[in-house]
Write an enzyme that holds these catalytic residues in place. Structure first.
Site: not given
Ligand code: PEP
Length: 275
Positions: A9-11, A95, A97, A167, A212, A233-234
């Site tokens: 997930n590159w956001k 999600h 966010e 998550e 994470s 993600g990151g």
């Protein structure tokens, strides 16, 4: 036997140029990974060019969001039929966010899930508790309620294509990861809730862990039998790091030279964006 699914997930990261450079670096690594479904979820601007770069490769692509309606006066939104036309395999919905920063309710998420299933796209439904909810001993209740309210009635036989991502919100982008035992326990709650809703079909639904995930912790998390892959993600922004996480998802039998069979009912996302 569920085939692991690992999704990047590159956001809101990566221009078209950066997305294509990533694909160039990642595809040779992805071709070496057996027995795992892989997908990249870029921002909307990069979907179409990236989908071309991934054609014929073992890597599918996912949308990060979708609107519940097929068309209409919804400025800035993209519908499931629009994504399906491009060969979208998966779409992330619910999600934390989107729930927190954009005020999306579980009811709205349920309508998105229904729209995706109708368009032949597999939803990746995210659920997870906040830190205060966990500390108050309410994590299971929160996750169960999110599942109950975010899942629409689905036509019989379509449950297999669902993916749920557990998550815990306190682990997303914080560097604080759930321990494998804690994650496995929560996956057990999700599986039990899915079984009470879908019966035996629930055993074919993949439950990813997200929060994470990094190359350093991926193997321990993915070794848990109830963890069917990762939503990353990151650590997915770097192709080497994402490839290392994907490699950690390779089932034991495949790493020893064998291969897992494809999932019953074609639940894999592979091939959706193939020529
Ligand atoms: C996510 O956004 O779904 C996620 C899991 O992010 P991170 O890996 O950065 O915690």
């Amino acid at each position: 036997m569920r085939r692991p699914l690992v999704v990047a997930n590159w956001k809101m990261h990566k221009t078209v140029r950066e997305a294509l450079t990533y694909a160039e670096a990642f595809l040779p690594r992805a071709r070496e990974i057996e027995g795992v479904d892989l997908a990249l979820a870029p921002p909307f601007t990069a979907l179409e060019p990236l989908s071309r770069a991934l054609l014929g490769s073992p890597v599918a692509w996912a949308a990060q969001n979708v609107h519940a309606e097929p068309a209409g006066a919804f400025t800035g939104e993209v519908s499931a039929p629009m994504l399906a036309e491009l060969g979208c395999a998966f779409a992330i919905v619910g999600h934390s966010e989107r729930r927190r920063l954009f005020g999306e309710s579980s009811g709205f998420v349920a309508r998105k899930v229904a729209a995706l299933v109708a368009a032949g796209i597999r939803p990746i439904l995210c659920v997870g508790e906040q830190l205060e909810e966990r500390e108050a001993g309410r994590a299971r209740e929160v996750v169960e309620r999110q599942l109950e309210e975010s899942l629409p009635e689905l036509p019989s036989g379509r449950e297999d294509g669902l993916v749920v991502a557990y998550e815990p919100v306190w682990a997303i982008g914080t560097g604080r990861t759930a321990t494998p035992a804690l994650a496995a326990e929560a996956h057990g709650w999700v599986r039990a809730a899915l079984r009470s809703r879908y019966g035996g079909a629930a055993d074919r639904i993949r439950i990813q862990y997200g929060g994470s995930v990094k190359p350093e912790n991926a193997s321990a998390l993915l070794a848990e039998p109830e963890i069917d892959g990762a939503l990353v993600g990151g650590a997915s922004l770097d192709p080497e790091s994402f490839a290392a996480i994907a490699a950690a998802a390779v089932p034991q039998a495949a790493s020893a030279g064998g291969r897992r069979p494809p999932p019953a009912g074609g639940a894999s996302g592979q091939g959706r964006n193939q020529p």
